[in-house]
Write an enzyme that holds these catalytic residues in place. Structure first.
Site, PDB file in Angstrom:
ATOM      1  N   GLN A  34       3.047  10.022   1.028  1.00 54.09           N
ATOM      2  CA  GLN A  34       4.326   9.314   1.030  1.00 54.09           C
ATOM      3  C   GLN A  34       5.152   9.587  -0.218  1.00 54.09           C
ATOM      4  OE1 GLN A  34       2.394   5.371   2.064  1.00 54.09           O
ATOM      5  NE2 GLN A  34       4.356   5.184   3.118  1.00 54.09           N
ATOM      6  N   GLU A  90      -3.473   2.876   5.393  1.00 51.57           N
ATOM      7  CA  GLU A  90      -3.354   3.901   4.346  1.00 51.57           C
ATOM      8  C   GLU A  90      -4.236   5.116   4.643  1.00 51.57           C
ATOM      9  OE1 GLU A  90      -0.827   3.613   2.637  1.00 51.57           O
ATOM     10  OE2 GLU A  90      -0.533   1.469   2.919  1.00 51.57           O
ATOM     11  N   GLY A 121       0.824  -1.199   0.000  1.00 52.22           N
ATOM     12  CA  GLY A 121       0.000   0.000   0.000  1.00 52.22           C
ATOM     13  C   GLY A 121       0.855   1.244   0.000  1.00 52.22           C
ATOM     14  N   HIS A 161      -2.661   7.464   6.983  1.00 47.89           N
ATOM     15  CA  HIS A 161      -1.674   8.371   6.371  1.00 47.89           C
ATOM     16  C   HIS A 161      -2.329   9.679   5.924  1.00 47.89           C
ATOM     17  CE1 HIS A 161       2.175   6.394   6.204  1.00 47.89           C
ATOM     18  NE2 HIS A 161       1.679   5.285   5.674  1.00 47.89           N
TER      19      HIS A 161
END
Ligand code: ZN
Length: 145
Positions: free
Chosen positions: A48, A129, A43, A132
């Site tokens: 990122q 995810e 993922g 994030h």
């Protein structure tokens, strides 16, 4: 290039995407899938790779998920502890407690709204995810021993 901890972008709340069919978003999705593949990640979230927007990609069991503006709309009471890694924390694995099952609503790259139910590793990947996008990393979630 992957942004690693403690880069401040990993702590930011990412912005919603207004037009999922924007060609720039298409290009970014392509870049993310490529980056994920190259680094053997299951993922990746847009922050990122340095973009603070609500987009993440997951590839698990031959299935690819492209999540635009994802939201957890349902979750089990039951939680499970599992070891998690993250491309922004190279070579680190930490125990994290997550809901065993989640229901996630998101927009796909054609702009269609989709709801997916997930359990096990997929449920964990969704939670990781989506975290994030809210500026939360495994550093914040790890179970302190
Ligand atoms: Zn991660």
């Amino acid at each position: 290039m992957i942004v690693t901890y403690p880069n401040p972008i990993l702590k930011k709340i990412a912005k919603p995407i207004e037009d999922p069919t924007d060609p720039e978003i298409r290009d970014l999705i392509f870049e993310m899938l490529e980056t994920m593949e190259k680094n053997n990640g299951l993922g990746l979230a847009a922050p990122q790779i340095g973009k603070s927007i609500r987009l993440c990609t997951i590839k698990l069991d031959g299935e690819t998920y492209i999540l635009i503006n994802p939201k957890i709309v349902g979750k089990s009471w039951k939680k499970e502890i599992g070891e998690e890694g993250c491309l922004s924390f190279p070579e680190i694995f930490v125990p994290v407690k997550r809901h065993s099952k989640v229901k996630v609503r998101f927009t796909d790259k054609e702009g269609k709204e989709i709801t997916v139910k997930a359990a096990g590793l997929l449920a964990r990947a969704f939670q990781h995810e989506i975290d994030h996008l809210d500026g939360i990393t495994i550093e914040d979630r790890k179970i302190k021993s």
